[in-house]
Scaffold this motif. Structure first.
Motif: not given
Length: 335
Positions: A194-195, A221-223, A309-319, A322-326
Motif C-alpha cells: 500500500d502507498t 531511501e529505505l528504512t 522515502s515515498a511512503g510505500t510500505q514494502h513489508y510489515s510482519g514478523v519475518s 522476508s525483510v532481508s529478501t525484500i
C-alpha cells in the motif's frame, strides 16, 4: 449449637469459593509482583479474549469457563508474560513463587503446565528455538510440542517454519486453541504494498537523552523499523539478525531504527544500556497507545516494517528472513 453453625458457615464458604466442575480457577501468590492490574489473555478454538485482573501484594485469582483445554496468559503492566496455564473446567490450579525466578514457579493442579515450565527452565533462551525444533521433531505426539511452538518459538525467522513443524505434529496431540493462536501470528506476517502518506511516518518520538525527535522516512531511501516491547530476549535475537542484514548495505541508502513500545523510560534504558548497535533508538511514550504505534498497526510485537522515502510500505510482519529478501530486492531494483 454455635460449633455446628460455625461448621455450616465454613462449609458454605468453602462451597462458594471452591472451583466447581462448571468452571476453573487459577490462584497465584507471586512474591515481588506487587499490586498492579494484570492483562489476561485466553485462547480457545475460535478466538482470543482479553480482560484485566487486579493483583494485590502479588496475589490474584482468575476464574473462567472452558469445556476443553485452553491457555490463560497473564501479563504485567509492561506486558511482560509472567504466567501461562493450561486449564479446563474442574481444574483448580495454584501457583507460588517469586517474580525474580519466573521460570521456576511452582504449579499444582496442572501437570502439563508444570511440564511446560520445567522444560523452559532447563532450556536457555539463547538456544531455545533450536531446542524447540529438536523437541518437536522427536516428540510428534506430545501436547507440549504444540505449546512450545505457539508460545515460545520466538526466533525472528519466518513463522512458515513454525507452521511446517506444527503440521508435522500428530493431529490428536494438538489442542484446537494452538492453531487459533498460531494463525493470529501468521496473519501478522504479511507483505504489504500500500502507498502511504509519508506524513503517516513522521512521528515525534523520544531519544535516550529524553529529548523529542521528529523521525521522517523521507530522509532515507529505505528504512527498516523494528518495533518491540519489553521481551528483551526476543529483542536480542532480532538485533543480531538485523546486524547481519545491515552489514552489507550502504548506510547512505538504508537505515535501521528501533522503537520501543515502552511506557516506562527507565525499563527501556535498562534494556538497551549494554547494546552496541549503530542505529538510532527511540521509545514511544504511552507504549501501545502511542499515536506512532497505532499508526503502524503495531498490535502484536515484535513487528518489522520496511518503508521507502515515498511512503510505500514494502513489508510489515514478523519475518526477518522476508525483510532481508525484500530490502535487497528493492535496493537492487532502484540502483
Amino acid at each position: 449449637m454455635r460449633a455446628v453453625l460455625s461448621y455450616v458457615s465454613a462449609l458454605i464458604l468453602l462451597m462458594l469459593t471452591s472451583c466447581s466442575d462448571s468452571d476453573f480457577s487459577i490462584e497465584a501468590n507471586i512474591q515481588g509482583l506487587g499490586t498492579q492490574n494484570l492483562r489476561v489473555i485466553s485462547v480457545d478454538n475460535e478466538s482470543l479474549k482479553a480482560s484485566w485482573l487486579p493483583a494485590v501484594d502479588g496475589s490474584f485469582t482468575y476464574r473462567g469457563n472452558a469445556e476443553n483445554y485452553i491457555v490463560v496468559e497473564f501479563f504485567n503492566r509492561n506486558m511482560d508474560a509472567i504466567l501461562r496455564v493450561v486449564v479446563k473446567n474442574g481444574d483448580n490450579v495454584k501457583v507460588t513463587g517469586e517474580i525474580s525466578k519466573i521460570d521456576a514457579l511452582k504449579i499444582k493442579g496442572s501437570k502439563l503446565t508444570t511440564q511446560w515450565i520445567d522444560w523452559l527452565a532447563s532450556h536457555p533462551i539463547e538456544n531455545r528455538a533450536a531446542d524447540i525444533e529438536q523437541y518437536v521433531t522427536e516428540n510428534r505426539k506430545s501436547k507440549l510440542s504444540g505449546l512450545l511452538l505457539t508460545y515460545n518459538y520466538t526466533t525472528p525467522a519466518t513463522y512458515n517454519r513454525a507452521l511446517a513443524l506444527l503440521d508435522s505434529i500428530d493431529e490428536k496431540s494438538i489442542y484446537p486453541f494452538v492453531k487459533t493462536r498460531m494463525k493470529a501470528y501468521v496473519d501478522g506476517d504479511r507483505a504489504m504494498t500500500d502507498t502511504l502518506n509519508v506524513a503517516d511516518y513522521n512521528f515525534c518520538l523520544f531519544s535516550n537523552a529524553d529529548s523529542s525527535v521528529n523521525f521522517d522516512v523521507a530522509d532515507k531511501e529505505l528504512t527498516l523499523i523494528h518495533l518491540w516491547d519489553t521481551d528483551n530476549s526476543v529483542r536480542k535475537l532480532a538485533t543480531k539478525k538485523i546486524e547481519e542484514i545491515r552489514k552489507d548495505l550502504s548506510s547512505k541508502r538504508f537505515r535501521v531504527i528501533d522503537i520501543a513500545a515502552q511506557a516506562d523510560t527507565f525499563v527501556w534504558k535498562q534494556a538497551i544500556k549494554n547494546d552496541s548497535v549503530e542505529w538510532r533508538r527511540f521509545y514511544a511514550p504511552g507504549g501501545a497507545v502511542n499515536p506512532a504505534m497505532q499508526a503502524m498497526h503495531a498490535n502484536n510485537l515484535p513487528l518489522f516494517i520496511v518503508v521507502d522515502s515515498a511512503g510505500t510500505q514494502h513489508y510489515s510482519g514478523v519475518s526477518l528472513d522476508s525483510v532481508s529478501t525484500i530490502v535487497k530486492r528493492v535496493l537492487k531494483k532502484d540502483k
